[in-house]
Design a protein around this motif. Structure first.
Motif, PDB file in Angstrom:
ATOM      1  N   THR A 129     -53.917 -38.743 -35.303  1.00  0.00           N
ATOM      2  CA  THR A 129     -54.929 -39.797 -35.443  1.00  0.00           C
ATOM      3  C   THR A 129     -55.677 -40.084 -34.153  1.00  0.00           C
ATOM      4  O   THR A 129     -56.913 -40.140 -34.125  1.00  0.00           O
ATOM      5  CB  THR A 129     -54.294 -41.091 -35.992  1.00  0.00           C
TER       6      THR A 129
ATOM      7  N   GLY B  98     -49.307 -42.080 -32.629  1.00  0.00           N
ATOM      8  CA  GLY B  98     -49.071 -43.070 -33.662  1.00  0.00           C
ATOM      9  C   GLY B  98     -47.880 -43.939 -33.335  1.00  0.00           C
ATOM     10  O   GLY B  98     -47.723 -44.432 -32.221  1.00  0.00           O
TER      11      GLY B  98
ATOM     12  N   TYR C 217     -57.960 -37.185 -33.209  1.00  0.00           N
ATOM     13  CA  TYR C 217     -59.141 -37.197 -34.071  1.00  0.00           C
ATOM     14  C   TYR C 217     -60.145 -38.240 -33.593  1.00  0.00           C
ATOM     15  O   TYR C 217     -61.348 -37.976 -33.500  1.00  0.00           O
ATOM     16  CB  TYR C 217     -58.737 -37.519 -35.506  1.00  0.00           C
ATOM     17  N   GLU C 218     -59.660 -39.444 -33.305  1.00  0.00           N
ATOM     18  CA  GLU C 218     -60.580 -40.501 -32.871  1.00  0.00           C
ATOM     19  C   GLU C 218     -61.225 -40.170 -31.533  1.00  0.00           C
ATOM     20  O   GLU C 218     -62.392 -40.484 -31.299  1.00  0.00           O
ATOM     21  CB  GLU C 218     -59.843 -41.841 -32.782  1.00  0.00           C
TER      22      GLU C 218
ATOM     23  N   GLY D  31     -57.707 -43.474 -44.056  1.00  0.00           N
ATOM     24  CA  GLY D  31     -57.644 -43.170 -42.624  1.00  0.00           C
ATOM     25  C   GLY D  31     -57.813 -44.420 -41.789  1.00  0.00           C
ATOM     26  O   GLY D  31     -57.242 -45.473 -42.085  1.00  0.00           O
ATOM     27  N   VAL D  32     -58.633 -44.334 -40.731  1.00  0.00           N
ATOM     28  CA  VAL D  32     -58.876 -45.503 -39.884  1.00  0.00           C
ATOM     29  C   VAL D  32     -60.118 -46.273 -40.339  1.00  0.00           C
ATOM     30  O   VAL D  32     -60.589 -47.165 -39.644  1.00  0.00           O
ATOM     31  CB  VAL D  32     -58.995 -45.114 -38.393  1.00  0.00           C
TER      32      VAL D  32
ATOM     33  N   TYR E 299     -50.253 -37.603 -39.540  1.00  0.00           N
ATOM     34  CA  TYR E 299     -51.269 -38.549 -39.083  1.00  0.00           C
ATOM     35  C   TYR E 299     -50.808 -39.374 -37.884  1.00  0.00           C
ATOM     36  O   TYR E 299     -51.643 -39.846 -37.105  1.00  0.00           O
ATOM     37  CB  TYR E 299     -51.746 -39.425 -40.240  1.00  0.00           C
TER      38      TYR E 299
ATOM     39  N   GLN F 124     -52.442 -46.007 -38.774  1.00  0.00           N
ATOM     40  CA  GLN F 124     -53.833 -46.013 -39.204  1.00  0.00           C
ATOM     41  C   GLN F 124     -54.230 -47.372 -39.788  1.00  0.00           C
ATOM     42  O   GLN F 124     -55.365 -47.807 -39.614  1.00  0.00           O
ATOM     43  CB  GLN F 124     -54.075 -44.914 -40.238  1.00  0.00           C
TER      44      GLN F 124
END
Length: 368
Positions: free
Chosen positions: A87, A41, A90-91, A138-139, A83, A163
């Protein structure tokens, strides 16, 4: 000569595999986030490990975090840190929708995710011209699915600025930036006018709030009279036994690894909604049969785990990824085991659905 040829072939194959997994392989669901692009991030790469250590120390005792007022005030900052840390991972491995969904026979995880999101739009009776609020967006995977399915305009709010930038980028690429807006803010104190939305939803997001009343109260405020709100809540079920050490460890593992200041009980949700003024239209655990298990996509094989772990470690050694990524990856893998255990035993569900309505008149609201 033959041995040298074999060694050369093996070396080329090894380089090819590393290249594929690191530079080519994008998200499991939507190509675009490659392993080589993993960041943390907005955290400076030199501070990642320290931020991870601070996060882990804070959420060691989730229940204490939720009940202690001084600690509860710090929760939003640490959710933001969480996050920042997760993030991109996760993506890379999950796609643009950071939530679970019931498995569908013969359908991909991506298809199941889309159906789960479109259900929200259908429950809200969303249509073109409506202005919807995504509480904890989120995104923006659900936002784009719901906007495309319903024709509505959607405004999302997330506490994490990284995000916000990711969601805006995805919105532009999807050609939905004219109908999908993203705002950086705390969903317990939202920067929106009273009665400014036709409908609202939250998908596995309000679990980060120390007090659910604070989020529901804000949603109630910004909804127009008669507006609907649907939420998919993370909760412990009636099968959870606080005296069972295995149950306690699974739930605490979920809380520690997902930035949760204590999971709520399933039977608390409706009463909290009524407390802030909502009418409860429907309440249903979407994880119950005949729904198929939601945790199947968490059951990563040992080979896949070691593959991903090796990629992350190599990237860290090469200084492509910052120090601390390995620890974050390990934390998420361990959390996945606790989530799977919670699903298999039935003591936890991430999709307890409540459909709520703001009364049509102020008088009706005051009578609650």
């Amino acid at each position: 000569m033959e041995a040298a040829t074999m060694a050369w072939t093996a070396a080329v194959a090894g380089v090819g595999l590393v290249y594929w997994f690191v530079w080519v392989m994008g998200s499991a669901e939507v190509k675009g986030k490659r392993a080589v692009d993993l960041k943390m991030g907005s955290i400076n790469r030199d501070n990642v490990k320290d931020k991870y250590t601070q996060y882990w120390s804070f959420f060691r005792r989730p229940k204490e975090t939720a009940t202690d007022e001084a600690s509860a005030e710090k929760v939003p900052a640490f959710v933001d840190t969480f996050y920042n840390l997760v993030t991109d991972i996760y993506e890379w491995g999950w796609g643009q929708s950071f939530h679970f969904s019931p498995s569908l026979p013969g359908r991909s995880h991506r298809d199941a995710t889309r159906v789960h999101e479109e259900r929200v739009a259908d429950l809200l009776k969303a249509k073109p011209g409506h202005r919807l609020l995504d509480v904890g967006c989120g995104v923006g995977g659900p936002m784009r699915a719901i906007a495309a399915h319903s024709g509505s305009n959607v405004v999302g709010i997330t506490i994490n600025e990284y995000q916000v930038n990711r969601a805006r980028s995805h919105n532009r690429k999807a050609g939905l930036d004219s109908r999908c807006e993203v705002v950086c803010g705390n969903f317990m104190s939202m920067p929106f006018d009273d009665a400014s939305f036709d409908g609202a939803y939250s998908i596995e997001a309000t679990c980060h709030a120390p007090r659910l009343q604070d989020v529901y109260g804000e949603v109630f405020r910004v909804l127009k009279p008669g507006g609907l709100y649907v939420s998919y809540e993370w909760v412990t079920t009636a099968l959870y036994r606080a005296e069972d050490p295995d149950h306690v460890e699974a739930i605490h593992g979920i809380e520690r690894g997902d930035a949760l200041p204590g999971l709520r009980r399933q039977d608390e949700i409706a009463s909290i909604a009524k407390e802030v003024g909502f009418e409860v239209v429907q309440e249903l655990d979407l994880a119950l049969p005949p729904a198929l298990p939601w945790w199947t996509r968490l059951k990563m094989g040992r080979l896949a785990y070691w593959r991903n772990s090796l990629v992350v470690r190599v990237l860290t050694i090469l200084r492509v990824a910052p120090k601390g990524v390995v620890e974050v990856h390990e934390m998420l893998y361990e959390t996945a085991q606790h989530l799977t255990r919670g699903g298999e035993t039935g003591i936890f569900t991430p999709m307890h659905m409540v459909l709520l309505r703001k009364p049509s008149t102020a008088a009706a609201a005051e009578s609650k």
